[in-house]
Design a protein around this motif. Structure first.
Motif, PDB file in Angstrom:
ATOM      1  N   THR A  47       0.814  -1.217   0.000  1.00 45.63           N
ATOM      2  CA  THR A  47       0.000   0.000   0.000  1.00 45.63           C
ATOM      3  C   THR A  47       0.843   1.261   0.000  1.00 45.63           C
ATOM      4  O   THR A  47       0.347   2.337  -0.353  1.00 45.63           O
ATOM      5  CB  THR A  47      -0.923   0.016   1.228  1.00 45.63           C
ATOM      6  OG1 THR A  47      -0.117  -0.091   2.416  1.00 45.63           O
ATOM      7  CG2 THR A  47      -1.911  -1.140   1.178  1.00 45.63           C
ATOM      8  N   ALA A  48       2.104   1.161   0.422  1.00 47.87           N
ATOM      9  CA  ALA A  48       2.971   2.334   0.477  1.00 47.87           C
ATOM     10  C   ALA A  48       4.417   1.853   0.583  1.00 47.87           C
ATOM     11  O   ALA A  48       4.679   0.686   0.914  1.00 47.87           O
ATOM     12  CB  ALA A  48       2.621   3.214   1.680  1.00 47.87           C
ATOM     13  N   TRP A  49       5.366   2.751   0.317  1.00 48.70           N
ATOM     14  CA  TRP A  49       6.778   2.425   0.464  1.00 48.70           C
ATOM     15  C   TRP A  49       7.559   3.696   0.776  1.00 48.70           C
ATOM     16  O   TRP A  49       7.143   4.805   0.441  1.00 48.70           O
ATOM     17  CB  TRP A  49       7.343   1.727  -0.773  1.00 48.70           C
ATOM     18  CG  TRP A  49       7.007   2.395  -2.070  1.00 48.70           C
ATOM     19  CD1 TRP A  49       7.696   3.382  -2.716  1.00 48.70           C
ATOM     20  CD2 TRP A  49       5.866   2.111  -2.895  1.00 48.70           C
ATOM     21  NE1 TRP A  49       7.064   3.726  -3.887  1.00 48.70           N
ATOM     22  CE2 TRP A  49       5.941   2.968  -4.018  1.00 48.70           C
ATOM     23  CE3 TRP A  49       4.800   1.215  -2.770  1.00 48.70           C
ATOM     24  CZ2 TRP A  49       4.965   2.947  -5.019  1.00 48.70           C
ATOM     25  CZ3 TRP A  49       3.832   1.211  -3.767  1.00 48.70           C
ATOM     26  CH2 TRP A  49       3.933   2.059  -4.875  1.00 48.70           C
ATOM     27  N   THR A  50       8.693   3.484   1.413  1.00 50.00           N
ATOM     28  CA  THR A  50       9.558   4.597   1.818  1.00 50.00           C
ATOM     29  C   THR A  50      11.004   4.192   1.595  1.00 50.00           C
ATOM     30  O   THR A  50      11.395   3.058   1.893  1.00 50.00           O
ATOM     31  CB  THR A  50       9.371   4.926   3.317  1.00 50.00           C
ATOM     32  OG1 THR A  50       7.988   5.207   3.569  1.00 50.00           O
ATOM     33  CG2 THR A  50      10.220   6.116   3.720  1.00 50.00           C
ATOM     34  N   ARG A  51      11.780   5.129   1.069  1.00 49.93           N
ATOM     35  CA  ARG A  51      13.217   4.899   0.944  1.00 49.93           C
ATOM     36  C   ARG A  51      13.873   5.393   2.228  1.00 49.93           C
ATOM     37  O   ARG A  51      13.894   6.594   2.509  1.00 49.93           O
ATOM     38  CB  ARG A  51      13.783   5.634  -0.270  1.00 49.93           C
ATOM     39  CG  ARG A  51      15.218   5.242  -0.611  1.00 49.93           C
ATOM     40  CD  ARG A  51      15.669   5.912  -1.897  1.00 49.93           C
ATOM     41  NE  ARG A  51      16.945   5.378  -2.353  1.00 49.93           N
ATOM     42  CZ  ARG A  51      17.558   5.743  -3.473  1.00 49.93           C
ATOM     43  NH1 ARG A  51      16.998   6.674  -4.256  1.00 49.93           N
ATOM     44  NH2 ARG A  51      18.707   5.200  -3.824  1.00 49.93           N
ATOM     45  N   THR A  52      14.385   4.462   3.031  1.00 48.41           N
ATOM     46  CA  THR A  52      14.917   4.835   4.343  1.00 48.41           C
ATOM     47  C   THR A  52      16.411   5.111   4.317  1.00 48.41           C
ATOM     48  O   THR A  52      16.947   5.680   5.271  1.00 48.41           O
ATOM     49  CB  THR A  52      14.624   3.725   5.363  1.00 48.41           C
ATOM     50  OG1 THR A  52      15.207   2.493   4.908  1.00 48.41           O
ATOM     51  CG2 THR A  52      13.114   3.538   5.533  1.00 48.41           C
ATOM     52  N   SER A  53      17.092   4.704   3.258  1.00 49.01           N
ATOM     53  CA  SER A  53      18.503   5.033   3.058  1.00 49.01           C
ATOM     54  C   SER A  53      18.800   4.869   1.575  1.00 49.01           C
ATOM     55  O   SER A  53      17.918   4.496   0.797  1.00 49.01           O
ATOM     56  CB  SER A  53      19.418   4.122   3.893  1.00 49.01           C
ATOM     57  OG  SER A  53      19.474   2.813   3.326  1.00 49.01           O
ATOM     58  N   GLU A  54      20.027   5.146   1.172  1.00 43.22           N
ATOM     59  CA  GLU A  54      20.364   5.026  -0.254  1.00 43.22           C
ATOM     60  C   GLU A  54      20.106   3.627  -0.789  1.00 43.22           C
ATOM     61  O   GLU A  54      19.754   3.454  -1.950  1.00 43.22           O
ATOM     62  CB  GLU A  54      21.847   5.387  -0.485  1.00 43.22           C
ATOM     63  CG  GLU A  54      22.117   6.864  -0.615  1.00 43.22           C
ATOM     64  CD  GLU A  54      23.473   7.120  -1.233  1.00 43.22           C
ATOM     65  OE1 GLU A  54      24.401   6.291  -1.032  1.00 43.22           O
ATOM     66  OE2 GLU A  54      23.624   8.145  -1.928  1.00 43.22           O
ATOM     67  N   ARG A  55      20.264   2.614   0.084  1.00 38.66           N
ATOM     68  CA  ARG A  55      20.179   1.230  -0.386  1.00 38.66           C
ATOM     69  C   ARG A  55      18.999   0.459   0.198  1.00 38.66           C
ATOM     70  O   ARG A  55      18.870  -0.729  -0.079  1.00 38.66           O
ATOM     71  CB  ARG A  55      21.490   0.497  -0.058  1.00 38.66           C
ATOM     72  CG  ARG A  55      22.715   1.107  -0.708  1.00 38.66           C
ATOM     73  CD  ARG A  55      23.957   0.235  -0.525  1.00 38.66           C
ATOM     74  NE  ARG A  55      24.285   0.019   0.880  1.00 38.66           N
ATOM     75  CZ  ARG A  55      24.138  -1.139   1.516  1.00 38.66           C
ATOM     76  NH1 ARG A  55      23.686  -2.207   0.877  1.00 38.66           N
ATOM     77  NH2 ARG A  55      24.451  -1.241   2.790  1.00 38.66           N
ATOM     78  N   THR A  56      18.148   1.098   0.991  1.00 39.18           N
ATOM     79  CA  THR A  56      17.097   0.365   1.695  1.00 39.18           C
ATOM     80  C   THR A  56      15.729   0.998   1.471  1.00 39.18           C
ATOM     81  O   THR A  56      15.577   2.223   1.534  1.00 39.18           O
ATOM     82  CB  THR A  56      17.390   0.317   3.204  1.00 39.18           C
ATOM     83  OG1 THR A  56      18.690  -0.259   3.414  1.00 39.18           O
ATOM     84  CG2 THR A  56      16.350  -0.521   3.936  1.00 39.18           C
ATOM     85  N   TRP A  57      14.744   0.137   1.228  1.00 39.46           N
ATOM     86  CA  TRP A  57      13.351   0.554   1.037  1.00 39.46           C
ATOM     87  C   TRP A  57      12.469  -0.306   1.948  1.00 39.46           C
ATOM     88  O   TRP A  57      12.735  -1.497   2.151  1.00 39.46           O
ATOM     89  CB  TRP A  57      12.917   0.321  -0.414  1.00 39.46           C
ATOM     90  CG  TRP A  57      13.647   1.129  -1.436  1.00 39.46           C
ATOM     91  CD1 TRP A  57      14.940   0.949  -1.875  1.00 39.46           C
ATOM     92  CD2 TRP A  57      13.126   2.235  -2.174  1.00 39.46           C
ATOM     93  NE1 TRP A  57      15.250   1.875  -2.835  1.00 39.46           N
ATOM     94  CE2 TRP A  57      14.156   2.676  -3.047  1.00 39.46           C
ATOM     95  CE3 TRP A  57      11.898   2.886  -2.195  1.00 39.46           C
ATOM     96  CZ2 TRP A  57      13.992   3.739  -3.917  1.00 39.46           C
ATOM     97  CZ3 TRP A  57      11.725   3.948  -3.066  1.00 39.46           C
ATOM     98  CH2 TRP A  57      12.758   4.374  -3.910  1.00 39.46           C
ATOM     99  N   GLU A  58      11.392   0.302   2.456  1.00 39.05           N
ATOM    100  CA  GLU A  58      10.404  -0.429   3.247  1.00 39.05           C
ATOM    101  C   GLU A  58       9.056  -0.384   2.531  1.00 39.05           C
ATOM    102  O   GLU A  58       8.583   0.692   2.143  1.00 39.05           O
ATOM    103  CB  GLU A  58      10.265   0.183   4.643  1.00 39.05           C
ATOM    104  CG  GLU A  58      11.474  -0.038   5.532  1.00 39.05           C
ATOM    105  CD  GLU A  58      11.274   0.511   6.941  1.00 39.05           C
ATOM    106  OE1 GLU A  58      12.158   0.266   7.785  1.00 39.05           O
ATOM    107  OE2 GLU A  58      10.234   1.162   7.188  1.00 39.05           O
ATOM    108  N   PHE A  59       8.424  -1.557   2.394  1.00 37.70           N
ATOM    109  CA  PHE A  59       7.132  -1.686   1.717  1.00 37.70           C
ATOM    110  C   PHE A  59       6.102  -2.205   2.724  1.00 37.70           C
ATOM    111  O   PHE A  59       6.305  -3.247   3.346  1.00 37.70           O
ATOM    112  CB  PHE A  59       7.235  -2.657   0.534  1.00 37.70           C
ATOM    113  CG  PHE A  59       8.116  -2.150  -0.581  1.00 37.70           C
ATOM    114  CD1 PHE A  59       7.570  -1.531  -1.692  1.00 37.70           C
ATOM    115  CD2 PHE A  59       9.506  -2.280  -0.501  1.00 37.70           C
ATOM    116  CE1 PHE A  59       8.378  -1.049  -2.709  1.00 37.70           C
ATOM    117  CE2 PHE A  59      10.325  -1.802  -1.507  1.00 37.70           C
ATOM    118  CZ  PHE A  59       9.756  -1.175  -2.616  1.00 37.70           C
TER     119      PHE A  59
END
Length: 480
Positions: A67-79
């Motif tokens: 439903t959503a995602w966020t880029r938490t660092s240059e190499r990491t994403w949370e979905f």
């Protein structure tokens, strides 16, 4: 296979066929409908397997099983994983299930094409999937939209690496039976998390012969036919034909490393001599679009923001210059394109030797630079929905598919900047700067953008017309 064989799957084993949609598809499964292969696009077109992310008409990432995602660092994403999703086998979608599916994809042999050159790990943290890449990658959400990264129920994945999509998807249609490379049957999944499908089911036949697919529309044996050949389109009633711009460009690649086309002036002479309109009118019977760049009308943002090329290199005299022009016979129109192009180039003064072989027998020589010019029908948008990977492969010094053998500092710099740009308007602008840098070299001369022709019976409502060929039957598709 003839069109008549479609009747073999006109009704499911369980009963009534009223309202069921009969589909004639181009290619039979090659890998047992494994989502890790190109068969994944069939599962997507039937709306049976779903991904964490979808792409909209502009190629931008939109929510699906995430439903959503966020880029938490240059190499990491949370979905964030969608609540309330149940697979066709009754099991629930969780972050653990989604992370497990992605992990299996990274370990598959061969690896899904969308992960070529990408090192990616996935793990579950609460209701989220955390995706980490070895290198910064602004396109992670776009990658997760690939049908090759569909999320299936845990029981789909066997210990031997095989994947069984029968009864393990999460989409509005449940795959209930596959008859080898002949037919497939899908029923509506009434427990779907989204809008309930309007059609009760889909009956698929695999019909490699283009004339047979077109005949199936004429006879009523099929409601929808994929990829109707240009030569067959004129035989169908106008109201049963849809033409959709594809992200595929018919391009002439010129060998810039050796031979006549080391000369920018002679490359410009080729550019000046090509009449793409003649190719569209004659070879494609008007069912294509004259190219104005590498990227065509399937990418609306490309036409909206295309960059000026400025002053171009002046054509040099081509009188008496001998060249070899090559292409392949696997795509029916290309030998005819080559013949017309040979005449156009000869009219400009070139002496043209024409070479046509099957693709399997010509690719090695083309990549080795053994031809002066090569005609290629090339997909410009690969699995991520982004054209930068195509530009990297085809036009940079280290490109893996650099038929033009181009090595230009301005091009390499522009492509690097596009690859590093964030998704959305900034990346679109950088991509068009890279396109302009490539076109200024005349190493590749785009001639026309192809269309996919789809046959729909007059009884069909709301089938998808998708230039990326990811969607065909949706929850809205139905018969009158």
């Amino acid at each position: 296979m003839t069109a008549l064989s479609l009747s073999a799957c006109s009704a499911p084993a369980g009963g009534q066929d009223t309202g069921r949609i009969k589909v004639a598809m181009l290619q039979p499964p090659r890998s047992g409908l494994s989502p890790f292969s190109d068969d994944a696009f069939k599962l997507s077109r039937w709306s049976t397997a779903e991904t964490l992310v979808n792409l909209d008409a502009r190629g931008d990432a939109r929510p699906a099983l995430a439903t959503a995602w966020t880029r938490t660092s240059e190499r990491t994403w949370e979905f964030t994983v969608r609540d309330g999703v149940t697979f066709h086998d009754g099991s629930r979608l969780t972050a653990q299930v989604a992370a497990g599916a992605l992990t299996r994809a990274t370990r598959a042999t061969p690896k899904p094409r969308i992960l070529d050159g990408v090192e990616l790990t996935a793990r579950a943290e609460g209701g989220k999937v955390v995706v980490t890449t070895r290198e910064p990658d602004p396109l992670v959400p776009h990658r997760l939209s690939s049908p090759q990264l569909a999320i299936l129920a845990e029981r789909a994945y066997g210990p031997d690496g095989k994947v069984d999509p029968v009864g393990t998807g999460s989409g509005p249609f449940k795959l209930v039976k596959v008859n080898g490379t002949t037919t497939a049957t899908l029923d509506r999944h009434d427990g779907y998390w989204g809008t309930k499908a309007k059609a009760p089911g889909i009956d698929v036949s695999f019909v490699p012969d283009g004339a047979a697919r077109a005949a199936a529309i004429r006879s009523g044996e099929a409601h929808i036919a994929e990829a109707v050949p240009v030569s067959q389109a004129a035989l169908l009633a106008k109201e049963t034909i849809s033409e959709v711009p594809m992200p595929r460009t018919n391009t002439l690649y010129l060998n810039t490393a050796k031979g006549p086309f080391k000369s920018p002036g002679l490359r410009a002479a080729v550019r000046a001599s090509i009449d793409a309109g003649q190719l569209v009118r004659g070879v494609y019977e008007g069912r294509a679009d004259v190219a104005s760049g590498l990227l065509g009308p399937a990418l609306p943002w490309a036409a909206e923001g295309r960059k000026s090329l400025g002053e171009r290199t002046a054509p040099a005299s081509a009188k008496g210059v001998a060249i070899t022009l090559a292409t392949y016979s696997d795509r029916a129109e290309l030998p005819e394109v080559a013949s017309v192009l040979q005449q156009q180039l000869q009219g400009a003064g070139f002496a043209v030797e024409l070479v046509v072989r099957e693709y399997a027998h010509i690719e090695e020589d083309a990549l080795a630079g053994k031809f002066d010019a090569f005609i290629l029908s090339r997909a410009t948008v690969l699995d991520s929905g982004d054209p930068v990977a195509y530009m990297q492969a085809d036009f940079t010094c280290d490109g893996s598919f650099n038929l033009a053998r181009l090595c230009d500092e301005d091009v390499d710099r522009a492509v690097r900047e596009a690859a590093a740009a964030d998704a959305g308007p900034a990346r679109h602008a950088a991509t068009l700067e890279a396109e302009a840098a490539i076109l200024r070299t005349d190493a590749a001369i785009p001639m026309l953008h192809e269309r996919v022709i789809q046959g729909d019976a007059t009884t069909v409502l709301d089938s998808a017309k998708d230039p990326r060929e990811r969607v065909l039957i949706t929850v809205e598709t139905r018969l009158k």
